[in-house]
Design a protein around this motif. Structure first.
Motif, mmCIF file in Angstrom:
data_model
loop_
_atom_site.group_PDB
_atom_site.id
_atom_site.type_symbol
_atom_site.label_atom_id
_atom_site.label_comp_id
_atom_site.label_asym_id
_atom_site.label_seq_id
_atom_site.Cartn_x
_atom_site.Cartn_y
_atom_site.Cartn_z
ATOM 1 N N TYR A 134 12.414 -6.059 83.384
ATOM 2 C CA TYR A 134 13.142 -7.321 83.539
ATOM 3 C C TYR A 134 14.641 -7.078 83.595
ATOM 4 O O TYR A 134 15.159 -6.200 82.897
ATOM 5 C CB TYR A 134 12.856 -8.261 82.353
ATOM 6 C CG TYR A 134 11.474 -8.847 82.374
ATOM 7 C CD1 TYR A 134 11.212 -10.029 83.044
ATOM 8 C CD2 TYR A 134 10.429 -8.204 81.717
ATOM 9 C CE1 TYR A 134 9.940 -10.572 83.061
ATOM 10 C CE2 TYR A 134 9.156 -8.736 81.726
ATOM 11 C CZ TYR A 134 8.917 -9.919 82.399
ATOM 12 O OH TYR A 134 7.653 -10.448 82.419
ATOM 13 N N ASP A 135 15.329 -7.886 84.391
ATOM 14 C CA ASP A 135 16.783 -7.957 84.378
ATOM 15 C C ASP A 135 17.152 -9.137 83.503
ATOM 16 O O ASP A 135 16.572 -10.212 83.622
ATOM 17 C CB ASP A 135 17.341 -8.154 85.792
ATOM 18 C CG ASP A 135 17.099 -6.941 86.672
ATOM 19 O OD1 ASP A 135 17.324 -5.814 86.190
ATOM 20 O OD2 ASP A 135 16.677 -7.121 87.826
ATOM 21 N N PHE A 136 18.123 -8.942 82.620
ATOM 22 C CA PHE A 136 18.559 -9.966 81.687
ATOM 23 C C PHE A 136 19.985 -10.396 82.014
ATOM 24 O O PHE A 136 20.817 -9.571 82.381
ATOM 25 C CB PHE A 136 18.520 -9.419 80.255
ATOM 26 C CG PHE A 136 19.198 -10.305 79.251
ATOM 27 C CD1 PHE A 136 18.569 -11.432 78.759
ATOM 28 C CD2 PHE A 136 20.483 -10.022 78.801
ATOM 29 C CE1 PHE A 136 19.193 -12.264 77.839
ATOM 30 C CE2 PHE A 136 21.119 -10.840 77.879
ATOM 31 C CZ PHE A 136 20.468 -11.960 77.396
ATOM 32 N N ALA A 137 20.255 -11.685 81.884
ATOM 33 C CA ALA A 137 21.615 -12.204 82.010
ATOM 34 C C ALA A 137 21.851 -13.196 80.879
ATOM 35 O O ALA A 137 21.008 -14.042 80.606
ATOM 36 C CB ALA A 137 21.812 -12.890 83.357
ATOM 37 N N GLY A 138 22.991 -13.059 80.223
ATOM 38 C CA GLY A 138 23.363 -13.972 79.153
ATOM 39 C C GLY A 138 24.789 -14.428 79.336
ATOM 40 O O GLY A 138 25.641 -13.653 79.777
ATOM 41 N N VAL A 139 25.042 -15.682 79.022
ATOM 42 C CA VAL A 139 26.398 -16.215 79.139
ATOM 43 C C VAL A 139 26.633 -17.256 78.048
ATOM 44 O O VAL A 139 25.741 -18.041 77.734
ATOM 45 C CB VAL A 139 26.659 -16.818 80.542
ATOM 46 C CG1 VAL A 139 25.758 -17.995 80.815
ATOM 47 C CG2 VAL A 139 28.111 -17.209 80.719
ATOM 48 N N CYS A 140 27.813 -17.202 77.442
ATOM 49 C CA CYS A 140 28.267 -18.233 76.514
ATOM 50 C C CYS A 140 29.599 -18.751 77.046
ATOM 51 O O CYS A 140 30.490 -17.968 77.366
ATOM 52 C CB CYS A 140 28.470 -17.673 75.106
ATOM 53 S SG CYS A 140 26.938 -17.325 74.228
ATOM 54 N N VAL A 141 29.699 -20.058 77.152
ATOM 55 C CA VAL A 141 30.919 -20.697 77.645
ATOM 56 C C VAL A 141 31.508 -21.509 76.495
ATOM 57 O O VAL A 141 30.811 -22.321 75.883
ATOM 58 C CB VAL A 141 30.611 -21.612 78.853
ATOM 59 C CG1 VAL A 141 31.858 -22.355 79.301
ATOM 60 C CG2 VAL A 141 30.023 -20.798 79.996
ATOM 61 N N VAL A 142 32.775 -21.285 76.211
ATOM 62 C CA VAL A 142 33.480 -22.019 75.169
ATOM 63 C C VAL A 142 34.642 -22.761 75.832
ATOM 64 O O VAL A 142 35.501 -22.140 76.442
ATOM 65 C CB VAL A 142 34.021 -21.083 74.068
ATOM 66 C CG1 VAL A 142 34.773 -21.886 73.005
ATOM 67 C CG2 VAL A 142 32.893 -20.280 73.445
ATOM 68 N N ARG A 143 34.620 -24.100 75.726
ATOM 69 C CA ARG A 143 35.701 -24.927 76.287
ATOM 70 C C ARG A 143 36.463 -25.551 75.136
ATOM 71 O O ARG A 143 35.894 -26.216 74.276
ATOM 72 C CB ARG A 143 35.157 -26.025 77.192
ATOM 73 C CG ARG A 143 36.293 -26.895 77.789
ATOM 74 C CD ARG A 143 35.778 -27.992 78.681
ATOM 75 N NE ARG A 143 34.791 -28.857 78.097
ATOM 76 C CZ ARG A 143 35.060 -29.941 77.350
ATOM 77 N NH1 ARG A 143 36.283 -30.273 77.090
ATOM 78 N NH2 ARG A 143 34.077 -30.672 76.874
ATOM 79 N N PHE A 144 37.770 -25.324 75.136
ATOM 80 C CA PHE A 144 38.629 -25.896 74.103
ATOM 81 C C PHE A 144 39.080 -27.287 74.520
ATOM 82 O O PHE A 144 38.989 -27.667 75.687
ATOM 83 C CB PHE A 144 39.822 -24.977 73.841
ATOM 84 C CG PHE A 144 39.424 -23.749 73.080
ATOM 85 C CD1 PHE A 144 39.389 -23.755 71.695
ATOM 86 C CD2 PHE A 144 39.038 -22.604 73.739
ATOM 87 C CE1 PHE A 144 38.986 -22.643 70.990
ATOM 88 C CE2 PHE A 144 38.642 -21.477 73.046
ATOM 89 C CZ PHE A 144 38.618 -21.500 71.659
ATOM 90 N N GLY A 145 39.575 -28.051 73.563
ATOM 91 C CA GLY A 145 39.986 -29.432 73.786
ATOM 92 C C GLY A 145 41.030 -29.603 74.879
ATOM 93 O O GLY A 145 41.110 -30.654 75.499
ATOM 94 N N ASN A 146 41.823 -28.565 75.149
ATOM 95 C CA ASN A 146 42.841 -28.673 76.195
ATOM 96 C C ASN A 146 42.284 -28.323 77.576
ATOM 97 O O ASN A 146 43.025 -28.314 78.548
ATOM 98 C CB ASN A 146 44.044 -27.783 75.875
ATOM 99 C CG ASN A 146 43.741 -26.300 75.962
ATOM 100 O OD1 ASN A 146 42.581 -25.889 76.082
ATOM 101 N ND2 ASN A 146 44.762 -25.481 75.881
ATOM 102 N N GLY A 147 40.982 -28.026 77.678
ATOM 103 C CA GLY A 147 40.351 -27.714 78.957
ATOM 104 C C GLY A 147 40.260 -26.239 79.271
ATOM 105 O O GLY A 147 39.579 -25.850 80.210
ATOM 106 N N THR A 148 40.939 -25.381 78.512
ATOM 107 C CA THR A 148 40.841 -23.936 78.756
ATOM 108 C C THR A 148 39.441 -23.476 78.375
ATOM 109 O O THR A 148 38.955 -23.781 77.286
ATOM 110 C CB THR A 148 41.893 -23.165 77.937
ATOM 111 O OG1 THR A 148 43.191 -23.644 78.286
ATOM 112 C CG2 THR A 148 41.814 -21.675 78.216
ATOM 113 N N THR A 149 38.804 -22.764 79.279
ATOM 114 C CA THR A 149 37.410 -22.371 79.117
ATOM 115 C C THR A 149 37.268 -20.861 79.203
ATOM 116 O O THR A 149 37.822 -20.233 80.107
ATOM 117 C CB THR A 149 36.541 -23.041 80.201
ATOM 118 O OG1 THR A 149 36.723 -24.462 80.102
ATOM 119 C CG2 THR A 149 35.080 -22.701 80.035
ATOM 120 N N PHE A 150 36.525 -20.293 78.274
ATOM 121 C CA PHE A 150 36.277 -18.860 78.258
ATOM 122 C C PHE A 150 34.799 -18.612 78.522
ATOM 123 O O PHE A 150 33.945 -19.263 77.930
ATOM 124 C CB PHE A 150 36.677 -18.252 76.907
ATOM 125 C CG PHE A 150 38.154 -18.333 76.654
ATOM 126 C CD1 PHE A 150 38.993 -17.308 77.055
ATOM 127 C CD2 PHE A 150 38.703 -19.447 76.036
ATOM 128 C CE1 PHE A 150 40.353 -17.394 76.844
ATOM 129 C CE2 PHE A 150 40.062 -19.534 75.816
ATOM 130 C CZ PHE A 150 40.897 -18.508 76.220
#
Length: 184
Positions: free
Chosen positions: A93-109
């Motif tokens: 299997y190929d695995f992909a994981g992602v976590c997205v964190v969006r701060f109150g000012n709209g900046t997203t990591f």
């Protein structure tokens, strides 16, 4: 003196609720946890504002892949994204994981990772491990500019296009003024 005592009791109580998992942080896979966004405007924040997400990962439909991941992001700008996945079946299997964190000012990591786990029919490791820790001024700036308010979502898939996974996860957290990718 009384107000200082009340503040210490309230802070201790809030810390106990957080430690018990009652107030902050995610409670179910795919949930969208948030930071101090639920506090009334201009109220003093007594809850911790760091982002800490720890989850076990399983897949339905008979997919013999499972594991865990952990994401921690701190007001100092430091972060740690790590995890372990294991294939206990015959196919690879190929695995992909992602976590997205969006701060109150709209900046997203975007914290993302991908790798391959080999099954019985293919030589190679059955495990995929990742660990990435660093510090970024842009994370510190996002915490400061948002008073620690944040929203996060994590997704994990096997045998999927990583770009499509990132796009759908970013859409799930809502409006993003700026997106900064961090690949583990």
């Amino acid at each position: 003196m009384v107000s200082i005592l009340k503040r210490r009791v309230a802070t201790g109580f809030a810390a106990a609720l957080v430690a018990a998992g009652t107030v902050a942080g995610p409670t179910a896979a795919g949930a969208a946890p948030s930071g101090t966004a639920n506090l009334a405007p201009d109220s003093p924040s007594i809850l911790p504002t760091q982002v800490i997400i720890n989850r076990n990962v399983t897949f339905g439909g008979g997919v013999p892949v499972g594991g865990w991941y952990s994401l921690s992001v701190f007001p100092s700008g430091s972060y740690s994204y790590s995890g372990h996945m294991h294939d206990s079946g015959a196919p690879s299997y190929d695995f992909a994981g992602v976590c997205v964190v969006r701060f109150g000012n709209g900046t997203t990591f975007v914290f993302q990772t991908s790798g391959r786990m080999h099954g019985t029919f293919e030589s190679g490791s059955r495990d995929y491990n990742w660990s990435r820790s660093n510090s970024r001024q842009s994370i510190r700036d996002a915490f400061r500019d948002s008073n620690g308010a944040w929203k996060a979502r994590c997704s994990n898939k096997v045998n999927i296009n990583v770009g499509a996974l990132v796009d759908s996860t970013v859409q799930a957290v809502g409006y993003a003024a700026k997106i900064i990718a961090i690949v583990a």
